[in-house]
Design a protein around this motif. Sequence first.
Motif, PDB file in Angstrom:
ATOM      1  N   LEU A  18      58.744  13.290  33.681  1.00  0.00           N
ATOM      2  CA  LEU A  18      60.130  13.108  34.110  1.00  0.00           C
ATOM      3  C   LEU A  18      60.628  11.702  33.785  1.00  0.00           C
ATOM      4  O   LEU A  18      59.862  10.734  33.819  1.00  0.00           O
ATOM      5  N   VAL A  19      61.898  11.608  33.480  1.00  0.00           N
ATOM      6  CA  VAL A  19      62.533  10.315  33.210  1.00  0.00           C
ATOM      7  C   VAL A  19      63.289   9.907  34.469  1.00  0.00           C
ATOM      8  O   VAL A  19      64.196  10.607  34.924  1.00  0.00           O
ATOM      9  N   PHE A  20      62.902   8.780  35.052  1.00  0.00           N
ATOM     10  CA  PHE A  20      63.473   8.332  36.316  1.00  0.00           C
ATOM     11  C   PHE A  20      64.476   7.208  36.111  1.00  0.00           C
ATOM     12  O   PHE A  20      64.259   6.307  35.285  1.00  0.00           O
ATOM     13  N   GLU A  21      65.538   7.274  36.905  1.00  0.00           N
ATOM     14  CA  GLU A  21      66.533   6.202  36.957  1.00  0.00           C
ATOM     15  C   GLU A  21      66.280   5.357  38.213  1.00  0.00           C
ATOM     16  O   GLU A  21      65.509   5.736  39.106  1.00  0.00           O
ATOM     17  N   LYS A  22      66.973   4.243  38.284  1.00  0.00           N
ATOM     18  CA  LYS A  22      66.726   3.293  39.366  1.00  0.00           C
ATOM     19  C   LYS A  22      66.970   3.888  40.743  1.00  0.00           C
ATOM     20  O   LYS A  22      66.306   3.540  41.727  1.00  0.00           O
ATOM     21  N   SER A  23      67.915   4.796  40.863  1.00  0.00           N
ATOM     22  CA  SER A  23      68.259   5.354  42.178  1.00  0.00           C
ATOM     23  C   SER A  23      67.404   6.561  42.555  1.00  0.00           C
ATOM     24  O   SER A  23      67.522   7.079  43.672  1.00  0.00           O
ATOM     25  N   ASP A  24      66.521   7.018  41.655  1.00  0.00           N
ATOM     26  CA  ASP A  24      65.753   8.245  41.876  1.00  0.00           C
ATOM     27  C   ASP A  24      64.611   8.038  42.874  1.00  0.00           C
ATOM     28  O   ASP A  24      63.924   7.000  42.860  1.00  0.00           O
ATOM     29  N   HIS A  25      64.393   9.048  43.701  1.00  0.00           N
ATOM     30  CA  HIS A  25      63.300   9.030  44.672  1.00  0.00           C
ATOM     31  C   HIS A  25      62.411  10.256  44.500  1.00  0.00           C
ATOM     32  O   HIS A  25      62.882  11.335  44.133  1.00  0.00           O
ATOM     33  N   ILE A  26      61.130  10.062  44.802  1.00  0.00           N
ATOM     34  CA  ILE A  26      60.160  11.156  44.854  1.00  0.00           C
ATOM     35  C   ILE A  26      59.848  11.380  46.322  1.00  0.00           C
ATOM     36  O   ILE A  26      59.308  10.495  46.995  1.00  0.00           O
ATOM     37  N   LEU A  27      60.183  12.548  46.833  1.00  0.00           N
ATOM     38  CA  LEU A  27      60.036  12.836  48.260  1.00  0.00           C
ATOM     39  C   LEU A  27      58.763  13.633  48.501  1.00  0.00           C
ATOM     40  O   LEU A  27      58.421  14.540  47.743  1.00  0.00           O
ATOM     41  N   TYR A  28      58.054  13.302  49.585  1.00  0.00           N
ATOM     42  CA  TYR A  28      56.856  14.057  49.954  1.00  0.00           C
ATOM     43  C   TYR A  28      56.547  13.843  51.430  1.00  0.00           C
ATOM     44  O   TYR A  28      57.025  12.884  52.054  1.00  0.00           O
TER      45      TYR A  28
ATOM     46  N   LEU B  83      63.379  17.696  58.996  1.00  0.00           N
ATOM     47  CA  LEU B  83      62.894  16.415  58.469  1.00  0.00           C
ATOM     48  C   LEU B  83      63.270  16.252  56.998  1.00  0.00           C
ATOM     49  O   LEU B  83      63.652  15.160  56.557  1.00  0.00           O
ATOM     50  N   PHE B  84      63.141  17.338  56.240  1.00  0.00           N
ATOM     51  CA  PHE B  84      63.490  17.301  54.822  1.00  0.00           C
ATOM     52  C   PHE B  84      64.961  16.963  54.634  1.00  0.00           C
ATOM     53  O   PHE B  84      65.319  16.039  53.892  1.00  0.00           O
ATOM     54  N   HIS B  85      65.832  17.700  55.296  1.00  0.00           N
ATOM     55  CA  HIS B  85      67.270  17.475  55.139  1.00  0.00           C
ATOM     56  C   HIS B  85      67.669  16.076  55.621  1.00  0.00           C
ATOM     57  O   HIS B  85      68.517  15.421  55.000  1.00  0.00           O
ATOM     58  N   ALA B  86      67.048  15.626  56.709  1.00  0.00           N
ATOM     59  CA  ALA B  86      67.384  14.298  57.233  1.00  0.00           C
ATOM     60  C   ALA B  86      67.011  13.206  56.238  1.00  0.00           C
ATOM     61  O   ALA B  86      67.785  12.255  56.024  1.00  0.00           O
ATOM     62  N   LYS B  87      65.847  13.333  55.605  1.00  0.00           N
ATOM     63  CA  LYS B  87      65.419  12.316  54.636  1.00  0.00           C
ATOM     64  C   LYS B  87      66.305  12.332  53.396  1.00  0.00           C
ATOM     65  O   LYS B  87      66.679  11.266  52.879  1.00  0.00           O
ATOM     66  N   VAL B  88      66.644  13.510  52.900  1.00  0.00           N
ATOM     67  CA  VAL B  88      67.531  13.600  51.733  1.00  0.00           C
ATOM     68  C   VAL B  88      68.886  12.976  52.060  1.00  0.00           C
ATOM     69  O   VAL B  88      69.443  12.205  51.264  1.00  0.00           O
ATOM     70  N   SER B  89      69.417  13.300  53.228  1.00  0.00           N
ATOM     71  CA  SER B  89      70.716  12.747  53.630  1.00  0.00           C
ATOM     72  C   SER B  89      70.656  11.234  53.773  1.00  0.00           C
ATOM     73  O   SER B  89      71.593  10.519  53.380  1.00  0.00           O
TER      74      SER B  89
END
Length: 459
Positions: free
Chosen positions: A108-118, A158-164
Motif C-alpha cells: 500500500l502507498v501511504f500518505e501523511k494523514s493515513d492511519h493503520i487501525l488495529y 470502539l471501532f467507530h469511535a476511533k475512526v471518528s
Amino acid sequence: MASKELTLNTKSQDVKFGKELRKDFLFEDNWLNLNHGSFGTYPRPIREAMRHYQDEVEARPDSFILFEYNKLLGESRLAISKVLNAPLETIVFVSNATIGINTVLRNLVFEKSDHILYFNTIYGACENTVTYITETTPASAAKIDYKLPIEDSEFLSLFHAKVSEIEASGGTVKIAILDTIVSIPGVRLPFEDLTAACKERGVLSCIDGAHGVGHVELDLSALDPDFFVSNCHKWLFAPRGCAVFYVPVRNQHMLRSTLPTSHGFIALPSEGEKRSSPLPAHDGSAFTSNFSFVGTLDNTPYLCIPAAISYRQRLGGESAILRYVHTLALQAANTVSKILGNTPILDNATHSFTKCCLVNVQLPLDYRNIVSIGAQHGISKDKIGGYAGVVRAWMTRKMIDEFRTFMFVFWYDEKWWVRLSAQVYLEVADFEWAGKVLKGLCERVEKGEFVAGGGKLLH
C-alpha cells in the motif's frame, strides 16, 4: 503414484471422532496434542500426498516445476475456493498469515494523514509489521485498547469511535487489521460486523484469519473483505507453510509485488528494456501469475489442499467437523474449570467468544503468594519476564518433560490462564486428564517448586 490415487475415499462412513482418529495422525504413542492451535498438524494421507509431490519434483525438477506445478496449483486454488465460496481468480497461496499481512501493508502507498487501525489483541508479528510500516512510510498507527471480556457491540462502538476521532483530527483510516479469532487469548471476534463497519466508513478491511479456514464457517463472497489471509496448516490439516490469500479483483492492482519480489512482478511503464519471466506463461491473470512462483521453495504444501479437503469430507465434511470441535471446546472449558475449582472461563454474556475451537480457563494461582515465594529466591519483576514468565516457563517444561503434552499458559489481565484447543482426535476424557495435570502443577507452583537456586528456572 497416479493423481487419482491421491484422492481419498469420500464415501460416507461411520467415522467416530476422538481417540479412534488419533491413529490417522503422526503423534508419538505417549504424546497428547492439546495445543493444535499454535502449529497445527496433519494426518497420514496428507503426508503421503506431500511426499508424492516431493518425490515427483526430485525425479524431474525442471519438468515438474516448469510444466506440471502450475496445473496442480490451479487444482488446489479451485478446491479451496469452493470451501471459501470465493471466485477462483481471487485466490492464491502464501506461506503463512503473517506473510499475507506483510504483503498487503508493504504494497500500500501511504500518505501523511493515513492511519493503520488495529485492536490491542493483534498478533504480535502483525503489530511489529505495523510498527515497521510507520517507521518507513508516512503512515501512523491507531491502536484500539480494550480489555476482555466485552460484547460484540462494544467492538463496533470502539471501532467507530476511533475512526471518528482520527477523522476529527484531519486524519484518515486507510486500513484496519481485524482478527477472525484472536491468538492470545483465544477468542472469536465479530469480524463479520467489523468488516461491514469498514465498508460503511470507507476503510480497507484486512482480515488476519490465521485461525480461520477449518476453524469457523467462512463465506468470502458474503463477507467481501478487501484482503483476507488464513493459514491452512492450522485447522484444515495442510502441511505447514500453506496459507490461502484472498484479494478481490477490485483490489489486486494494489498488490504489485510478492514478498520477496519475484518473476511475476510487472514494472511501471518506462523506457528501456522490457523484462520477461523465465517461467512458462501462466494461464491466469497477472495477479495469480505473480503469486504462483516466488523463488525456489518447497511449495508442495500448497498442492496438498485437495487431499486435506478430501480427508475432511471422509470425516463428514466441514459442518460435521465444526459441530464436533466447537461442542468439544465448550465441554473442555467446563471440564477443566470444574477440576480447577470452578475457575472463570473467558467469555462474554452472549458467548460469542467461545464459538470456535479455542477456549481459555483461568488457573487457580495466587499472585501474592507467588510474589512472596519468588522474592525469597531473588526473582524480581524484571527477571526472566517477571513472575508471570517464570511460572509459565516452569509449567511448560513440566508439561512436556513429565506429562508428554503441551497446553498454552499465558498471562492476561493480571491472571494466569490456559488456552485449550479442541480437535477431531480429542475427546472429553482428554480434558479431564488435562484438568488434573493442571491442578497438580498449580498446587506445585503454590508450594514454590517453580524456583530453585536463586530464581533460576527448574528444567
